[in-house]
Motif scaffolding. Structure first.
Motif, PDB file in Angstrom:
ATOM      1  N   THR A  28       0.835  -1.213   0.000  1.00 44.05           N
ATOM      2  CA  THR A  28       0.000   0.000   0.000  1.00 44.05           C
ATOM      3  C   THR A  28       0.870   1.264   0.000  1.00 44.05           C
ATOM      4  O   THR A  28       1.953   1.302   0.569  1.00 44.05           O
ATOM      5  CB  THR A  28      -0.882   0.054   1.259  1.00 44.05           C
ATOM      6  OG1 THR A  28      -0.037   0.005   2.408  1.00 44.05           O
ATOM      7  CG2 THR A  28      -1.872  -1.074   1.295  1.00 44.05           C
ATOM      8  N   LEU A  47      -0.997  -0.378  -4.136  1.00 45.76           N
ATOM      9  CA  LEU A  47      -2.426  -0.312  -3.810  1.00 45.76           C
ATOM     10  C   LEU A  47      -2.691   0.923  -2.947  1.00 45.76           C
ATOM     11  O   LEU A  47      -2.116   1.051  -1.863  1.00 45.76           O
ATOM     12  CB  LEU A  47      -2.840  -1.572  -3.024  1.00 45.76           C
ATOM     13  CG  LEU A  47      -4.258  -1.538  -2.437  1.00 45.76           C
ATOM     14  CD1 LEU A  47      -5.318  -1.545  -3.543  1.00 45.76           C
ATOM     15  CD2 LEU A  47      -4.484  -2.714  -1.483  1.00 45.76           C
ATOM     16  N   GLY A  49      -4.959   1.661  -0.743  1.00 44.75           N
ATOM     17  CA  GLY A  49      -6.012   0.956  -0.007  1.00 44.75           C
ATOM     18  C   GLY A  49      -6.842   1.939   0.794  1.00 44.75           C
ATOM     19  O   GLY A  49      -6.373   3.029   1.145  1.00 44.75           O
ATOM     20  N   ASP A  50      -8.050   1.510   1.115  1.00 43.12           N
ATOM     21  CA  ASP A  50      -8.838   2.381   2.007  1.00 43.12           C
ATOM     22  C   ASP A  50      -8.365   2.203   3.460  1.00 43.12           C
ATOM     23  O   ASP A  50      -8.874   2.846   4.373  1.00 43.12           O
ATOM     24  CB  ASP A  50     -10.343   2.175   1.846  1.00 43.12           C
ATOM     25  CG  ASP A  50     -10.789   0.776   2.203  1.00 43.12           C
ATOM     26  OD1 ASP A  50      -9.934  -0.102   2.461  1.00 43.12           O
ATOM     27  OD2 ASP A  50     -12.020   0.547   2.212  1.00 43.12           O
ATOM     28  N   SER A  51      -7.316   1.367   3.656  1.00 44.01           N
ATOM     29  CA  SER A  51      -6.600   1.364   4.938  1.00 44.01           C
ATOM     30  C   SER A  51      -6.019   2.754   5.188  1.00 44.01           C
ATOM     31  O   SER A  51      -5.566   3.059   6.295  1.00 44.01           O
ATOM     32  CB  SER A  51      -5.486   0.312   4.933  1.00 44.01           C
ATOM     33  OG  SER A  51      -4.671   0.449   3.788  1.00 44.01           O
ATOM     34  N   ASP A  89      -8.652   1.429  -4.055  1.00 38.37           N
ATOM     35  CA  ASP A  89      -9.832   0.814  -3.432  1.00 38.37           C
ATOM     36  C   ASP A  89     -11.076   1.654  -3.666  1.00 38.37           C
ATOM     37  O   ASP A  89     -11.031   2.882  -3.554  1.00 38.37           O
ATOM     38  CB  ASP A  89      -9.628   0.748  -1.907  1.00 38.37           C
ATOM     39  CG  ASP A  89      -9.255  -0.632  -1.437  1.00 38.37           C
ATOM     40  OD1 ASP A  89      -9.475  -1.612  -2.184  1.00 38.37           O
ATOM     41  OD2 ASP A  89      -8.727  -0.737  -0.316  1.00 38.37           O
ATOM     42  N   LYS A 119     -10.204  -1.781  -6.806  1.00 37.11           N
ATOM     43  CA  LYS A 119     -10.444  -3.012  -6.026  1.00 37.11           C
ATOM     44  C   LYS A 119     -11.778  -2.870  -5.310  1.00 37.11           C
ATOM     45  O   LYS A 119     -12.082  -1.792  -4.767  1.00 37.11           O
ATOM     46  CB  LYS A 119      -9.307  -3.251  -5.021  1.00 37.11           C
ATOM     47  CG  LYS A 119      -9.561  -4.455  -4.111  1.00 37.11           C
ATOM     48  CD  LYS A 119      -8.303  -4.940  -3.409  1.00 37.11           C
ATOM     49  CE  LYS A 119      -7.882  -4.134  -2.220  1.00 37.11           C
ATOM     50  NZ  LYS A 119      -8.896  -4.020  -1.142  1.00 37.11           N
ATOM     51  N   HIS A 143     -11.950  -8.865  -3.773  1.00 38.85           N
ATOM     52  CA  HIS A 143     -11.402  -8.944  -2.403  1.00 38.85           C
ATOM     53  C   HIS A 143     -12.381  -9.777  -1.574  1.00 38.85           C
ATOM     54  O   HIS A 143     -13.517  -9.355  -1.351  1.00 38.85           O
ATOM     55  CB  HIS A 143     -11.258  -7.516  -1.844  1.00 38.85           C
ATOM     56  CG  HIS A 143     -10.592  -7.439  -0.497  1.00 38.85           C
ATOM     57  ND1 HIS A 143      -9.961  -6.296  -0.051  1.00 38.85           N
ATOM     58  CD2 HIS A 143     -10.473  -8.340   0.522  1.00 38.85           C
ATOM     59  CE1 HIS A 143      -9.480  -6.485   1.169  1.00 38.85           C
ATOM     60  NE2 HIS A 143      -9.786  -7.725   1.547  1.00 38.85           N
ATOM     61  N   VAL A 186      -7.873 -10.472  -4.047  1.00 37.62           N
ATOM     62  CA  VAL A 186      -7.210 -10.422  -2.744  1.00 37.62           C
ATOM     63  C   VAL A 186      -7.958 -11.357  -1.803  1.00 37.62           C
ATOM     64  O   VAL A 186      -9.202 -11.337  -1.748  1.00 37.62           O
ATOM     65  CB  VAL A 186      -7.199  -8.967  -2.191  1.00 37.62           C
ATOM     66  CG1 VAL A 186      -6.822  -8.948  -0.704  1.00 37.62           C
ATOM     67  CG2 VAL A 186      -6.222  -8.100  -2.993  1.00 37.62           C
ATOM     68  N   GLU A 188      -8.137 -12.176   2.114  1.00 38.76           N
ATOM     69  CA  GLU A 188      -7.684 -11.631   3.396  1.00 38.76           C
ATOM     70  C   GLU A 188      -8.146 -12.500   4.555  1.00 38.76           C
ATOM     71  O   GLU A 188      -9.346 -12.781   4.698  1.00 38.76           O
ATOM     72  CB  GLU A 188      -8.210 -10.185   3.563  1.00 38.76           C
ATOM     73  CG  GLU A 188      -7.778  -9.567   4.885  1.00 38.76           C
ATOM     74  CD  GLU A 188      -7.879  -8.049   4.948  1.00 38.76           C
ATOM     75  OE1 GLU A 188      -8.191  -7.414   3.912  1.00 38.76           O
ATOM     76  OE2 GLU A 188      -7.643  -7.498   6.033  1.00 38.76           O
ATOM     77  N   ILE A 209      -3.294 -11.931   2.107  1.00 39.87           N
ATOM     78  CA  ILE A 209      -2.869 -11.168   3.293  1.00 39.87           C
ATOM     79  C   ILE A 209      -3.418 -11.935   4.491  1.00 39.87           C
ATOM     80  O   ILE A 209      -4.640 -12.066   4.653  1.00 39.87           O
ATOM     81  CB  ILE A 209      -3.323  -9.683   3.237  1.00 39.87           C
ATOM     82  CG1 ILE A 209      -3.040  -8.973   4.572  1.00 39.87           C
ATOM     83  CG2 ILE A 209      -4.764  -9.492   2.806  1.00 39.87           C
ATOM     84  CD1 ILE A 209      -3.079  -7.452   4.495  1.00 39.87           C
ATOM     85  N   VAL A 219       0.216  -9.355  -0.253  1.00 39.57           N
ATOM     86  CA  VAL A 219       0.030  -7.919  -0.048  1.00 39.57           C
ATOM     87  C   VAL A 219       0.106  -7.627   1.439  1.00 39.57           C
ATOM     88  O   VAL A 219      -0.317  -8.451   2.257  1.00 39.57           O
ATOM     89  CB  VAL A 219      -1.330  -7.428  -0.637  1.00 39.57           C
ATOM     90  CG1 VAL A 219      -2.518  -8.198  -0.131  1.00 39.57           C
ATOM     91  CG2 VAL A 219      -1.542  -5.922  -0.373  1.00 39.57           C
ATOM     92  N   VAL A 221      -0.019  -3.975   4.272  1.00 36.71           N
ATOM     93  CA  VAL A 221       0.009  -2.533   4.497  1.00 36.71           C
ATOM     94  C   VAL A 221       1.482  -2.194   4.737  1.00 36.71           C
ATOM     95  O   VAL A 221       2.098  -2.733   5.663  1.00 36.71           O
ATOM     96  CB  VAL A 221      -0.879  -2.165   5.707  1.00 36.71           C
ATOM     97  CG1 VAL A 221      -0.651  -0.729   6.137  1.00 36.71           C
ATOM     98  CG2 VAL A 221      -2.356  -2.405   5.372  1.00 36.71           C
TER      99      VAL A 221
HETATM  100  O1  KIV Z   1      -7.091  -1.273   2.253  1.00 36.62           O
HETATM  101  C1  KIV Z   1      -6.099  -2.014   2.137  1.00 36.62           C
HETATM  102  O2  KIV Z   1      -4.954  -1.644   2.428  1.00 36.62           O
HETATM  103  C2  KIV Z   1      -6.321  -3.369   1.646  1.00 36.62           C
HETATM  104  C3  KIV Z   1      -5.203  -4.353   1.736  1.00 36.62           C
HETATM  105  C4  KIV Z   1      -4.809  -4.606   3.129  1.00 36.62           C
HETATM  106  C5  KIV Z   1      -5.466  -5.580   0.983  1.00 36.62           C
HETATM  107  O3  KIV Z   1      -7.388  -3.665   1.204  1.00 36.62           O
END
Ligand code: KIV
Length: 266
Positions: A28, A47, A49-51, A89, A119, A143, A186, A188, A209, A219, A221
């Motif tokens: 990410t 990525l 990510g929405d993380s 994401d 994603k 995902h 993905v 998870e 993950i 993958v 973070v």
């Molecule tokens: O939002 C994110 O970082 C993710 C990954 C952890 C796969 O979806």
């Protein structure tokens, strides 16, 4: 770090890699500093990510992350990426209202953010939206497993697909995602044997993950991998550095020098 220029990674590159049995790497990034670092290091897929919500914006989970947040950070990450594939994401609910609404939202991530693919979390319920987006020319990564946007429904961050009926639903979801046209999935936080089985079952790469070693790629973070988080990372993470501690030590050294009048030097 001096790296050789490398060929552009595209969605088809990932599918070819699966066919050849070559592993895929995804990490990410949420801005140009970070995405350029990963790109130069040779990561295949960056990525956004929405993380973003937990890692950067200080939220407890990914649910408060908006499409505007994702567009803004994807555009920033875009400016640092040359060779890696840039995937963004689709945040909470933005793929679920209707296929047309999902397409409009995906289009913003591609047109304004510069993403090359999006994603989407979920299984059969999001397949009409995925099919519509893919048919409109935007590649989609699926995902499955622990899908953090559904955390309230799942009742916590725990392994998914342990019971045989849940595992069976996941196999059917994976088949449906392939049918809808995803270029990768993905997986998870699911049992390693189920991840290995799904990896053999589907023609597109699986990126795991917390899903064991038998996926086509992995993958994480990146902030977890580098030891930057305030909290302990999930147990499946291996910290390859402790940058939070290192950065704090450097900041404290500077702070001491300033307080003692040692920096700047005369
Ligand atoms: O939002 C994110 O970082 C993710 C990954 C952890 C796969 O979806």
């Amino acid at each position: 770090m001096v790296t050789k220029p490398r060929p552009k990674v595209r969605t088809r590159t990932l599918i070819q890699r699966k066919r050849k049995g070559e592993r895929i790497t995804m990490l990410t990034a949420y801005d140009a500093l970070w995405s350029s670092m990963l790109d130069e290091a040779g990561i295949d897929v960056v990525l956004v990510g929405d993380s973003l919500g937990n890692v950067i914006l200080g939220h407890r989970d990914t649910i408060p992350v908006t499409l505007d947040d994702m567009v803004h950070h994807t555009a920033a990450a875009r400016r640092g990426v040359e060779s890696a594939l840039l995937v963004a994401d689709m945040p909470f609910i933005t793929a679920r209202l209707s296929p047309d609404e999902a397409l409009r939202n995906a289009a913003r991530l591609v047109q304004e953010g510069g993403a090359e693919a999006v994603k989407i979390e979920g299984g059969r319920e999001v397949c009409p939206a995925i099919a519509h987006i893919v048919e409109s020319g935007i590649p989609v990564c699926g995902h499955l497993g622990l899908v953090p946007q559904s955390i309230h429904q799942l009742g916590g961050y725990r392994v998914q697909g342990r019971e045989s009926d849940a595992a069976e639903r996941m196999r059917a979801d994976a088949d449906a995602l392939v049918e809808a046209g995803v270029f990768a999935i993905v997986l998870e936080l699911i049992p390693a044997d189920l991840a290995g089985e799904i990896t053999k079952r589907v023609p597109v790469p699986t990126i795991g993950i917390g899903a064991g070693p038998d996926c086509d790629g992995q993958v994480l973070v990146s902030h977890d991998l580098l030891g930057l988080g305030r909290d302990k990372p999930p147990s499946f993470v291996k910290e390859y550095a402790h940058l939070r501690q290192d950065a704090q030590r450097a900041v404290q050294a500077w702070l001491r020098d300033v307080l003692k009048g040692k920096f700047p030097e005369r």
